[in-house]
Design a protein around this motif. Structure first.
Motif, short mmCIF file in Angstrom:
data_model
loop_
_atom_site.label_atom_id
_atom_site.label_comp_id
_atom_site.label_asym_id
_atom_site.label_seq_id
_atom_site.Cartn_x
_atom_site.Cartn_y
_atom_site.Cartn_z
N PRO A 183 -3.54 -3.86 -3.36
CA PRO A 183 -2.23 -3.70 -4.03
C PRO A 183 -1.27 -4.84 -3.72
CG PRO A 183 -2.92 -1.64 -3.01
CD PRO A 183 -3.89 -2.69 -2.55
N ALA A 237 2.01 1.71 -3.53
CA ALA A 237 0.91 2.15 -4.41
C ALA A 237 0.50 3.59 -4.13
CB ALA A 237 -0.28 1.21 -4.24
N CYS A 270 0.83 -1.21 0.00
CA CYS A 270 0.00 0.00 0.00
C CYS A 270 0.87 1.26 0.00
CB CYS A 270 -0.93 0.01 1.21
SG CYS A 270 -2.28 -1.19 1.11
#
Length: 342
Positions: free
Chosen positions: A335, A216, A213
């Motif tokens: 993700p 991302a 995360c």
């Protein structure tokens, strides 16, 4: 808030690689025991001073709401004091051989300081207990050693799982507590095995979900958004064994993985649950309580304020079904999965 350059520098390991032992490689072997004790005394005095500065600053500085729902001071002096506090906490742990390489991370140290309101001595005690608990529980190898083969059966009587990210990039954890059937749960697993599964999932978040995360979102992520669906939960269902089970899980979350809750939305809260919440809320830390939002069945608009509809399951008012994966709570969408498939 962007991480200052000093944060990034601090996050890099500073080991010389001279020893393979994680507990010993951070000691200063070139000093006498008397000198080491002297340094510890000096560090404790420094830690006390730094703790006082940060706590006083926290009280005095003006506060603002950030885009992730938490209340934080926004002041350069505050940032410098936090960096100093973490640096001092790190020095104390290194001097006392309490900082294994695995845990030499700025953000992890900061989470423990936050959990104890920047009291370095209290944070150190919490840290020591965490290290001992992990050793006793076997946490460092639980991702490799533990096979929760009954997961699919467990999800039928206790629906839960990670699914997507919120608008801030944090992983979303969903739990349908109202559909928990304790009797059936105990037919497919044991409480001890479920607790191991719970810990294993937290370890996956720390080592896989949060880093994915972070990549991302291009900002540091180390907390989740939780949706707790309590539809059907009534006081008579909260038996003593169930309360003890929930309290044990909560204790693990608070003591071993502090400050990993970004926000929580308790939805479908009827009058009975609201009565229970009003009883419990005074015993919850005010800062933690400020992250928790108790909503009735008109929750959809509130969730969509912080979560895109495509990231929200259909049963919560979103547009995702994860039909190919057997449903949203089995899909582990996010993700972390996208990166593993790429």
């Amino acid at each position: 808030m962007a991480m200052p350059e000093t944060f990034e520098q601090f996050a890099r390991p500073s080991h010389d690689g001279s020893s393979g032992n994680e507990g010993d490689n951070q000691s200063d072997f070139g000093i006498s025991e008397e000198e080491r004790k002297k340094r510890i005394r000096v560090l404790k005095m420094k830690a006390k001073k730094v703790s006082g500065k940060v706590k006083n600053s926290f009280k005095k500085k003006s506060r603002t709401r950030n885009d992730h729902g938490s209340s934080i001071p926004v002041d350069d002096d505050w940032e410098k004091e936090v960096v100093e506090a973490v640096s001092t906490f790190r020095e104390v742990l290194i001097m006392e051989n309490l900082l294994p390489r695995k845990h030499d991370d700025y953000h992890e140290l900061l989470r423990f300081l936050k959990a104890r309101k920047f009291d370095i001595e209290k944070a150190k005690k919490m840290w020591v207990n965490m290290l001992q608990w992990r050793q006793d529980f076997g946490t460092d190898t639980i991702m490799e050693d533990f096979d929760f083969r009954e997961r699919n059966e467990m999800l039928q009587c206790y629906p839960q799982g990670y699914h997507g990210v919120d608008k801030a990039g944090r992983p979303i954890y969903i739990e349908r507590l109202g559909k928990l059937n304790v009797d059936k749960l105990l037919e497919v697993t044991t409480l001890d095995r479920y607790i191991k599964y719970h810990v294993q999932e937290f370890e996956k978040s720390l080592t896989i979900r949060f880093p994915a995360c972070t990549k991302a979102a291009q900002r540091h992520i180390d907390s989740s958004l939780t949706i707790l669906d309590v539809e059907g939960v009534v006081l008579k269902n909260l038996t003593k064994p169930m309360r003890e089970f929930i309290m044990e899980l909560q204790k693990i979350d608070n003591d071993i993985y502090p400050e990993t809750l970004g926000q929580m939305f308790i939805i479908n809260a009827g009058p009975g649950f609201r009565l229970l919440w009003n009883v419990l809320k005074p015993f919850i830390d005010p800062y933690t309580a400020s992250k928790i939002h108790v909503l009735d069945n008109s929750y959809r608009s509130k969730l969509l304020e912080v979560i895109n509809g495509s990231e929200l399951p259909e049963f919560l008012g979103g547009s995702c079904s994860c039909a190919k994966d057997g449903g949203c709570l089995r899909a582990d969408k996010g993700p972390w999965r996208d990166q593993s498939l790429s």
